[in-house]
Design an enzyme around this catalytic site. Sequence first.
Site, PDB file in Angstrom:
ATOM      1  CD  GLU A   4      -2.442   1.826   0.393  1.00 15.47           C
ATOM      2  OE1 GLU A   4      -3.274   1.089  -0.142  1.00 15.47           O
ATOM      3  OE2 GLU A   4      -2.214   3.002   0.010  1.00 15.47           O
ATOM      4  CG  ASP A  46      -0.085   4.782  -8.921  1.00 10.73           C
ATOM      5  OD1 ASP A  46      -0.636   5.823  -9.316  1.00 10.73           O
ATOM      6  OD2 ASP A  46       0.620   4.726  -7.905  1.00 10.73           O
ATOM      7  NE  ARG A  58     -24.087   8.103  -7.330  1.00  8.10           N
ATOM      8  CZ  ARG A  58     -23.255   7.492  -6.513  1.00  8.10           C
ATOM      9  NH1 ARG A  58     -22.078   7.058  -6.948  1.00  8.10           N
ATOM     10  NH2 ARG A  58     -23.577   7.291  -5.258  1.00  8.10           N
ATOM     11  CG  HIS A  61     -16.408   5.141  -9.453  1.00 12.00           C
ATOM     12  ND1 HIS A  61     -16.263   4.339  -8.339  1.00 12.00           N
ATOM     13  CD2 HIS A  61     -16.298   4.316 -10.512  1.00 12.00           C
ATOM     14  CE1 HIS A  61     -16.078   3.090  -8.714  1.00 12.00           C
ATOM     15  NE2 HIS A  61     -16.102   3.034 -10.031  1.00 12.00           N
TER      16      HIS A  61
HETATM   17  P1  ADP Z   1     -10.958  -0.061  -4.423  1.00 13.94           P
HETATM   18  O1  ADP Z   1     -12.249   0.555  -3.986  1.00 13.94           O
HETATM   19  O2  ADP Z   1     -10.946  -0.519  -5.821  1.00 13.94           O
HETATM   20  O3  ADP Z   1     -10.457  -1.053  -3.432  1.00 13.94           O
HETATM   21  P2  ADP Z   1      -9.445   2.015  -3.098  1.00 13.94           P
HETATM   22  O4  ADP Z   1      -9.244   3.410  -3.520  1.00 13.94           O
HETATM   23  O5  ADP Z   1     -10.327   1.764  -1.924  1.00 13.94           O
HETATM   24  O6  ADP Z   1      -9.916   1.173  -4.381  1.00 13.94           O
HETATM   25  O7  ADP Z   1      -8.042   1.344  -2.743  1.00 13.94           O
HETATM   26  C1  ADP Z   1      -6.948   1.386  -3.610  1.00 13.94           C
HETATM   27  C2  ADP Z   1      -5.673   1.455  -2.772  1.00 13.94           C
HETATM   28  O8  ADP Z   1      -4.530   1.238  -3.614  1.00 13.94           O
HETATM   29  C3  ADP Z   1      -5.478   2.806  -2.101  1.00 13.94           C
HETATM   30  O9  ADP Z   1      -5.260   2.621  -0.732  1.00 13.94           O
HETATM   31  C4  ADP Z   1      -4.249   3.370  -2.804  1.00 13.94           C
HETATM   32  O10 ADP Z   1      -3.459   4.204  -1.980  1.00 13.94           O
HETATM   33  C5  ADP Z   1      -3.496   2.114  -3.192  1.00 13.94           C
HETATM   34  N1  ADP Z   1      -2.547   2.280  -4.297  1.00 13.94           N
HETATM   35  C6  ADP Z   1      -2.715   3.029  -5.419  1.00 13.94           C
HETATM   36  N2  ADP Z   1      -1.641   2.956  -6.208  1.00 13.94           N
HETATM   37  C7  ADP Z   1      -0.750   2.129  -5.573  1.00 13.94           C
HETATM   38  C8  ADP Z   1       0.570   1.676  -5.871  1.00 13.94           C
HETATM   39  N3  ADP Z   1       1.217   2.051  -6.979  1.00 13.94           N
HETATM   40  N4  ADP Z   1       1.190   0.868  -4.991  1.00 13.94           N
HETATM   41  C9  ADP Z   1       0.553   0.503  -3.832  1.00 13.94           C
HETATM   42  N5  ADP Z   1      -0.668   0.914  -3.488  1.00 13.94           N
HETATM   43  C10 ADP Z   1      -1.318   1.715  -4.348  1.00 13.94           C
END
Ligand code: ADP
Length: 457
Positions: A34, A226, A285, A394
Site C-alpha cells: 500500500e 497507477d 448521477r 469514480h
Molecule cells: P478499491 O475501492 O478498488 O479497493 P481504493 O481506492 O479503496 O480502491 O483502494 C486502492 C488502494 O490502492 C489505495 O489505498 C491506494 O493508496 C493504493 N494504491 C494506489 N496505487 C498504488 C501503488 N502504486 N502501490 C501501492 N498501493 C497503491
Amino acid sequence: IVLDTEVAIIGAGGAGLAAAVSAHQNGAKVVVVEKMPNVGGNTIISGSAYNAVDEKRQSAMGIEDSIEKHYTQTYEGGDKQGDPALIRVLVENAYPTIEWLESLGMKFKDTVFTVLGGLWPRAHKPVEPLGTGYINTYMNYINQHQDEIKILTETEAKTLIQNTEGRVVGFEAQGKNGKVTVNASKGVIIASGGFGANIAMRDKYNTLWPTLTNIKTTNHKGATGDGIVMAEAINADIIQMENIQLLPMGDPITGSLSGNIEQGVENRIFVNAAGNRFVDEGARRDVMTKALMAQTDAMMWVIVDQHSYPTGDTVNNFNESIDSLVEQGRAYKADTLEDLAKQIGVDPQNLVKAVEAFNASVDSKVDEFGRTLFKDKLDTAPFYAGKRVPTVHHTMGGIKITTETRVVDKNGVVIPGLFAAGEVTGGIHGTNRLGGNALADVNTFGRIAGATAAKGN
Ligand code: ADP
C-alpha cells in the site's frame, strides 16, 4: 529487500483487502503493498452504501426487488456499455458477499435505503461510519493471520515483472527504505483503485464533460491510476477510460462528500440559485450532475426538513450533526421556507412554490421533472439548506478483466498470473455507475480475485 509469497496484491483498499482475505481462506500466503501510510483508500472514506437484492431486509420493509431488476438498472443506467457477463456476476454475488462479510464479523443495519443515483432502495448501510466497517472487518481477519498475510504500507508498486513465458511473477516497488521486490508464485492482483485524484489523467481521457481541470474530487490523494499505467505497460487492455463519474454533491470548498445534508433520496429536493427545482433528484448521477452544471454558477442547495433531522443532534452520513453544520456555516436552518430562502439568498416565492409543487407530487406521484421516488413531504420545520457543487467521484474505465478477474491483453488473450479487481478495472458500470454499486463491485470482485489467484493457474 526481496519478499517471496504466493499471492501479491497492489493496494490495500476494499478490493485489495477483500482479495487478501479470500486468497488466504483459499490457502495462499499473501503480501499486500500500500503506497499510503494507512490502509483503506477510497473505500474507507466512501459513503459506504452497498447494493444487493436482499430477500430478508427488503421483504421486511415491503420493497419489491429482483436480481433481474438490479441487472437491468445497472446495465441501462450505464447506457448498455457495461459488460453483461460482469454485471451478472456483480448482481448475483453481491448478496452472498454481504453474507461473507457478515461471516467475518461485519454488521449491517437491518434496513436498506436508496442512495444518491442508486435508483432503488437496495443499499445496505454498515453499522460503523462510512467505509470503516469494511476495512476494519478485513483488517481484523488479517491481524489474526499475520504470519500468512503481510501488509507493507508506504510501499508503492512501480512495475510488474514477467517471466520469459509472459507470466506475471511479481512486481518492483519503492518502500520507505528503498527498493522492494515481491515475487508471487501464484499471481499478482492489481487493486490500486481509480484515477479520480489524477487531474492530468482525467484530462487525458475526458470526453464526456466540458472540462474537469478545475473540478475537485471526493477521492483520497492516492487515487492516481497507477495500476492502470502499470498494466498497460505490459499490454493489458485498458477500456472505457472516458467514463468518469461526477456527483452533484461536492462540498463547495473541498469537493468531498462531507457536509452533505441529504439522508437518502426520497426526502430532499435540489434548488438552484433562483430557488427553483431543475431535475429529478432520484435520477442517474450523470443526469443530475449535467443538469447542475447548466445552472447559474453550477451550484445548488439541498433542501430538507425535520423528517431528515428529527433533532439537532441527528447526524448525516459523515457523523456530522445538523446543529454542528449550522454552527459552522455549512448548513442553514430556519423555521419557515421564506426565512431559509432569505438566509441562502434565493427568491422566497420561488422556494415556497417549488416546495408546494413538490409536496403535491408526493401525493399525486406525478412530478414535473419525472421524479418517482418519494416518501415524506417537506412540510415540517425546521427546514435546512446546504450548498453543493459537482465533484469527480469514480472512474469507471480501467483494466479489462474476465468474470474470474483475469486481466486480458490488447489481443483479447489472458495475461497469466495477473488479476485485477475494484475501481482499477473497467467495463462493469458503463457510462454511469449506480450509487451503491461500487462497494458491491469492490468487495465481490476482490473476493473472487483472491479465490482465483489462490488457484495459481
Ligand atoms: P478499491 O475501492 O478498488 O479497493 P481504493 O481506492 O479503496 O480502491 O483502494 C486502492 C488502494 O490502492 C489505495 O489505498 C491506494 O493508496 C493504493 N494504491 C494506489 N496505487 C498504488 C501503488 N502504486 N502501490 C501501492 N498501493 C497503491
